[in-house]
Every structure is written in structure tokens, then in C-alpha cells.
Design an enzyme around this catalytic site. Structure first.
Site, PDB file in Angstrom:
ATOM      1  N   HIS A 166       0.829  -1.212   0.000  1.00 15.41           N
ATOM      2  CA  HIS A 166       0.000   0.000   0.000  1.00 15.41           C
ATOM      3  C   HIS A 166       0.863   1.262   0.000  1.00 15.41           C
ATOM      4  O   HIS A 166       0.450   2.314   0.494  1.00 15.41           O
ATOM      5  CB  HIS A 166      -0.948   0.014   1.208  1.00 15.41           C
ATOM      6  N   SER A 290      15.936  17.184 -19.700  1.00  8.90           N
ATOM      7  CA  SER A 290      14.912  18.216 -19.686  1.00  8.90           C
ATOM      8  C   SER A 290      15.383  19.390 -20.533  1.00  8.90           C
ATOM      9  O   SER A 290      16.580  19.686 -20.600  1.00  8.90           O
ATOM     10  CB  SER A 290      14.649  18.693 -18.250  1.00  8.90           C
TER      11      SER A 290
END
Length: 448
Positions: A166, A290
């Protein structure tokens, strides 16, 4: 390069250099060539069964050369014929008539495509394309990724690693064991893919050999089909309408969906480990991460794999829904759909290749991994509560839950708890236990 910039499909444009070999499987020219191969083989089988005259060895060589010498000019000629008559299989037949006439085989032209329907040729051609692609591309590409994963699993089989359920710290594992989980799943699917056989049919307009059994009563057409289809390396299906039921091909696509979904889970897990800085990427010398942030090294291979896997599976799932259903003995709505087979399989191969490239660019950040483990001593709560319950303490779980739930523990907190619970003098060495040592049988499970 100029042509790539004008193409609509990314498979023929941006990714063309990575999939150049796919034109030998799923271009229209490749499909024409495979259809011609089936027509020629059928004619040879008619001869061997005594339906038509015996072919000389020289004639067989000439027929085989029509296939082996097939080129783009031949494909263009078929398209010219098709544009006039608006039927691709009949265009193949007329193309072969032209070839036979030029090669002094005029007496055989009447027997090209004798008693067959277009789908007799199409289903066998596609089946052969799938068979060749599976053997020569899919099996090999899958094995490459598996080799890389097995190497990672073995190299890091003893490397402690914080597992998460989880999204939260769970109990430790090893990185090798987590990779081995994917290896185990993929190997099961690899075995099933490798032994998969494609079906084929050769039984006329609605699957009953109507014309052939009436005109050539002396021939056992069921045996003819069994022998012919078997020689092509396919499995005969005698219970069909005009088309081969797509169930067999859908089963093949379903196997690829499952493999792709396993790879999808792997890609997302690796991406997440990179985000958590437990894995780092090795940047290429000229790689740009980037357009504005020069420091970035992005997990583009895994993101590329994820996108291509989802595109491929969207097509495969369409095939699952669409292709098993055909109106009565045949409708043509499947024809447009199956022309996209190369797209789905192309994106699949692209994804597997991207994943393979990405796996070669990752390295474990062992310091970060140890840091994460040592920030979460509460992961040893499981061991404590199980020990307490093993001694007969019914509320052992509840006691440890009250102390640890939602809290971080340091080594000092942990040791204090051990002493408070008087577990420092048990047969279990809780004092020297640590998250790095609490990995169970992880390394022994690899390869089972």
C-alpha cells in the site's frame, strides 16, 4: 528521414529505424508474398494428390522462384490489378496467371486458387506470419529481457531492500527476490508462448468443401487439408464457416496481454524505485533529460515501455472483443481490424526493447537502500508480535499494534521495546536483529 516526417503512424515514422524488420512480416507487400506462397504450395499439393498433372522438378523450381524472387515491383503490380477489380486475393490470382504465362506454365493457370475462398488463403498467410514472428522475434526478444532480469535477480539476491505494501514500509525483502518474482511469472508465460500452435483451415466457401468434393470426388479432401496445413506447420481446424474462428489467434493475443501486463507492473515498479532514489539511472553521454532542467536524468525507457505496452494491449483487447464474433458464415468487419495486427505487435516489441534498454541503465543506490531500512525499525514489529503469540500471549498482536501503528521507530526505540518486553534473553536474538537481517528466506526462494 524526409519520408519518416510525413508518415502518420509512429511505427513508420519516429520508430521506423527500430522496427525496420517488421516490414518483412506486416507490410502489405509481405502479406502479398505470403499469400502467393500459400497459393503456390496449394498448387503443388494439387499435383501431389493427382488433382492436376504431375509437376516436373524444373517446374517446381520455377514456382518456388516466384516466391523467393518476389519484390516490391511485384507487390506494386498486384496493387495495380487490385485497384481495377477491387479484390486483393483475386488480384493475387491474376498476378500469378501473368507470371505463369511468362514462364510457360499456361496450362496451370486454370488451377490457381481452385475451389478455394479468399479466407482459405488469408487465414493460412496470417497464421504463417504469426508463426514466423513468434519464433524469430517474440521468443527471442522475450528471452533477452529474461536474461537481463535473471542476471539482476542473481546479482542482488542477498541485497536487503525495504518492501512496501500500500505504498507504506512493510517488511524487508531483497531486491533480487523482487526481480525474481517477475522472472518466475514471465517464465511460466514464456513456456506457454513457446509451445503455442496456430490453426489453419482450407475448406472452401462455407467450410464444407462443397465444390471440391463434388467435382473431384476421388480425392479425400479432409486428408488433403490435414496434410497441407500440417506441412505448413499449422494445426488444421475442420469445423469452420467461411472463416477460421478467431479463437485460436485471440488465445495468442491473450498470452501477449498477460506478458505485457507483467512487464507493465515491472516498468512501474522500477520507475517507483527510481523515484524513491533506491535505484539510480546511468545517463548516456549525450542524453538530455529536460529542456530547462539540465540536472535531470529521466526514466524514459520505462515510461516508453509503459506507454507502448498499454497501446499494444488496447489493440489486443479490441481483438478479444471483436474477432470471435462474425455474422452468420462471414462478414467483412474483421478485415479492417486485422490489418492492425502489425501495429499491436509492433508496439509490443518496441515496449520489450525499451524495457531491455532500461534494465541496462539502472544501478542500486546501496547507501540509500540502507538508509531507508535504518529509518524504519518499526518493520520488525511483525517479528515481535509473532513471537509473543507463539508463546501463548493471545493479545500479542494488539499489544505491539498499540505501540507501533503509524509510528516510526529508531534502533534505540526498538531496543528499548525489546528490553521492556523482556525479549532480550530469549532464544531469538532480538538484540542483534535489524531490518537488514530480517529478510527471511528471500535469497533461497530465487529460482524455485
Amino acid at each position: 528521414m524526409r519520408q519518416k516526417l510525413l508518415n502518420i503512424s509512429p511505427l513508420d515514422g519516429r520508430y521506423a529505424s527500430k522496427l525496420s524488420f517488421f516490414k518483412d512480416f506486416f507490410s502489405e507487400s509481405a502479406l502479398f508474398k505470403k499469400r502467393i506462397f500459400v497459393e503456390i504450395e496449394y498448387l503443388k499439393q494439387l499435383s501431389s494428390f493427382g488433382v492436376i498433372r504431375k509437376l516436373s522438378q524444373k517446374e517446381i523450381v520455377v514456382l518456388d522462384q516466384i516466391v523467393s524472387n518476389f519484390d516490391l515491383n511485384d507487390a506494386l503490380r498486384i496493387k495495380e490489378i487490385e485497384e481495377k477489380i477491387n479484390h486483393d486475393i483475386k488480384a493475387v490470382e491474376y498476378f500469378l496467371r501473368e507470371k505463369f504465362n511468362r514462364k510457360k506454365l499456361e496450362d496451370l493457370t486454370a488451377f490457381i486458387h481452385l475451389g478455394l475462398t479468399s479466407e482459405d488463403i488469408n487465414n493460412l498467410a496470417y497464421g504463417l506470419i504469426f508463426k514466423d514472428l513468434k519464433k524469430n522475434v517474440l521468443e527471442k526478444e522475450l528471452e533477452k529481457v529474461l536474461v537481463s532480469l535473471k542476471e539482476l535477480a542473481d546479482r542482488y539476491k542477498k541485497m536487503p531492500f525495504l518492501a512496501r505494501s500500500h505504498g507504506q514500509p512493510a517488511v524487508p525483502t531483497t531486491f533480487g527476490k523482487e526481480i525474481a518474482n517477475f522472472v518466475h511469472r514471465l517464465q511460466k508465460q514464456q513456456k506457454r508462448l513457446n509451445v503455442f500452435k496456430f490453426e489453419g483451415k482450407l475448406n472452401g466457401a462455407v467450410g464444407n468443401y462443397n465444390a471440391l468434393s463434388l467435382i473431384f470426388r476421388q480425392i479425400d479432401w479432409i486428408k488433403f487439408s490435414r496434410v497441407f496445413i500440417g506441412q505448413l506447420g499449422l494445426v488444421p481446424n475442420f469445423n469452420t464457416t467461411q472463416i477460421l474462428p478467431y479463437d485460436n489467434w485471440v488465445e495468442f493475443f491473450q498470452k501477449l496481454i498477460l506478458i505485457n501486463n507483467i512487464f507493465l507492473g515491472l516498468s512501474r515498479d522500477i520507475w517507483t524505485y527510481i523515484m524513491l532514489e533506491e535505484l539510480r539511472l546511468i545517463a548516456g553521454k549525450n542524453q538530455v533529460g529536460s529542456s530547462t532542467m539540465p540536472q535531470k536524468v529521466n526514466p524514459i525507457d520505462f515510461e516508453n515501455a509503459e506507454g507502448n505496452l498499454e497501446v499494444a494491449n488496447s489493440y489486443f483487447q479490441l481483438y478479444e472483443r471483436k474477432l470471435p464474433i462474425s455474422r452468420l458464415q462471414r462478414d467483412l468487419s474483421d478485415s479492417t481490424v486485422r490489418r492492425t495486427f502489425g501495429v499491436a505487435l509492433g508496439h509490443t516489441v518496441l515496449a520489450w526493447n525499451s524495457l531491455q534498454q532500461g534494465l541496462g541503465k539502472i544501478a542500486l543506490d546501496e547507501e540509500k537502500i540502507k538508509e531507508n531500512l535504518n529509518h524504519h525499525w518499526e518493520v520488525l514489529a511483525e517479528a515481535i508480535q509473532v513471537y509473543l503469540r507463539s508463546t501463548g500471549e493471545v493479545r500479542g498482536y494488539e499489544k505491539i499494534k498499540k505501540i507501533t501503528q503509524g509510528k516510526k521507530m529508531t534502533r534505540e526505540n526498538y531496543l528499548s521495546l525489546i528490553k521492556e518486553l523482556r525479549l532480550d534473553k530469549t532464544e531469538i536474538d532480538f538484540i542483534n536483529l535489524s531490518p537488514e537481517k530480517y529478510v527471511g528466506l528471500a535469497d533461497k526462494l530465487i529460482g524455485l
